[in-house]
Design an enzyme around this catalytic site. Structure first.
Site, mmCIF file in Angstrom:
data_model
loop_
_atom_site.group_PDB
_atom_site.id
_atom_site.type_symbol
_atom_site.label_atom_id
_atom_site.label_comp_id
_atom_site.label_asym_id
_atom_site.label_seq_id
_atom_site.Cartn_x
_atom_site.Cartn_y
_atom_site.Cartn_z
ATOM 1 N N HIS A 111 50.976 41.266 48.348
ATOM 2 C CA HIS A 111 50.103 40.142 48.678
ATOM 3 C C HIS A 111 49.747 39.414 47.396
ATOM 4 O O HIS A 111 49.531 40.032 46.340
ATOM 5 C CB HIS A 111 48.818 40.649 49.350
ATOM 6 C CG HIS A 111 47.668 39.695 49.255
ATOM 7 N ND1 HIS A 111 46.661 39.831 48.316
ATOM 8 C CD2 HIS A 111 47.361 38.583 49.967
ATOM 9 C CE1 HIS A 111 45.786 38.841 48.462
ATOM 10 N NE2 HIS A 111 46.189 38.076 49.445
ATOM 11 N N ASN A 113 47.458 35.659 46.193
ATOM 12 C CA ASN A 113 46.715 34.471 46.591
ATOM 13 C C ASN A 113 46.113 33.839 45.349
ATOM 14 O O ASN A 113 45.603 34.549 44.475
ATOM 15 C CB ASN A 113 45.603 34.851 47.582
ATOM 16 C CG ASN A 113 44.675 33.682 47.871
ATOM 17 O OD1 ASN A 113 43.652 33.527 47.213
ATOM 18 N ND2 ASN A 113 45.022 32.891 48.858
#
Length: 305
Positions: A111, A113
């Site tokens: 992940h 971001n």
């Protein structure tokens, strides 16, 4: 004519999305489907975005990478926990968010971001702050992978002060934690939020350094693990562990809550969900197995470098 801070960040983020999806297509051989969307008039949020999704590839079973740039009349509660003076202020939010679910259980899920929020209280100048990070979630842990991932994260942050990696590493460990199970989500990485130290230029540079480091942190691990053999046992354990990923994203993740509370685009917010997942009641790994080693040696808070 110089670009505004919002335009500078938006341009960087769209370029980052292009670089990452191009690199993943080169690895997988499967192109991303692109969904360009715009919020309809009258909705709580206004703005647009680009959602890119790869499904059913030989390396990545599902890989989602989205860019969004939206504005709203009132910051949602999840964005003002540490800035009560901005409660109810109009805002702009933009970011790139990705989750890659590999087909092989020998390759970790990842992940990443990076994002910026700009808000303007009545009678005040706009306030910008940054957030983001990256973390790794293995199904079968490898010490070498953990060391590599954390080393790249540390090196990306080193120009901004020796305190940043240990501080953001600890923050990541504390954030990606399933409180209801007393369990880490993976081997961590770095995480930061509400970052405005040194003003806009420093915050933008730090956010960019994290985004730029992602491919170097993850792709060498994919190259090392994607062709390793595995069987039904490993695949079944992968699907079971993916359940923890779903639990965290829906129960604890502030980004998911922000998107849903602010009237964001649900299909894009939930692109992080794995395509297949399973749950088992009170499942316990057999002692001495690689599955047990994941819990004892990798789903723990420790210094990897």
């Amino acid at each position: 004519m110089s670009l505004s801070p919002v335009d500078l960040v938006s341009g960087y983020l769209q370029g980052l999305q292009n670089r990452i999806t191009s690199a993943i297509t080169a690895v997988d051989g499967t192109p991303f489907l692109e969904d360009v969307w715009r919020k309809a008039p009258g909705e709580p949020l206004q703005g647009q975005g680009i959602t890119r999704i790869l499904e059913g590839g030989p390396v990545f079973e599902r890989a989602g990478c989205g860019f969004s740039h939206v504005s709203g009349a009132k910051l949602p509660p999840s964005a003002t926990q540490h800035r009560p003076e901005l409660a109810g202020a109009p805002f702009e939010a933009m970011g790139v968010s990705l989750v890659f679910h590999p087909r092989s259980p020998m390759v970790p899920t990842v992940h990443m971001n990076v994002r910026m929020i700009s808000a303007t209280a009545p009678g005040q100048a706009p306030v910008c702050w940054f957030g983001g990070g990256m973390d790794l979630t293995p199904y079968y842990g490898v010490q070498e992978d953990a060391v590599h991932f954390h080393t790249v994260c540390r090196d990306a942050l080193s120009p901004f002060g020796a305190d940043k990696y240990p501080r953001f590493k600890t923050w990541c460990d504390e954030y990606f934690y399933l409180k209801h199970r007393d369990e880490q989500r993976g081997i961590g990485g770095i995480f930061f939020d509400d970052f405005a130290e040194g003003g806009f230029d420093n915050g933008f540079a730090l956010m960019s350094a994290v985004g730029d480091a992602f491919l170097n942190a993850y792709l060498p691990i994919v190259a090392q693990r994607q062709n390793l053999p595995y069987g039904e046992r490993e695949r079944e354990f992968q699907l079971y562990r993916r359940g923890r990923y779903v639990e965290f994203n829906l129960v604890w993740d502030r980004g998911t809550h922000f998107g849903l509370q602010s009237g964001g685009r649900t299909e894009s917010i939930l692109l992080s969900m794995p395509p297949l997942v399973s749950w088992s009641y009170n499942r316990q790994p057999e002692p001495g197995t690689p599955e047990a080693a994941l819990y004892s040696d990798f789903l723990v808070r420790k210094d990897w470098i």
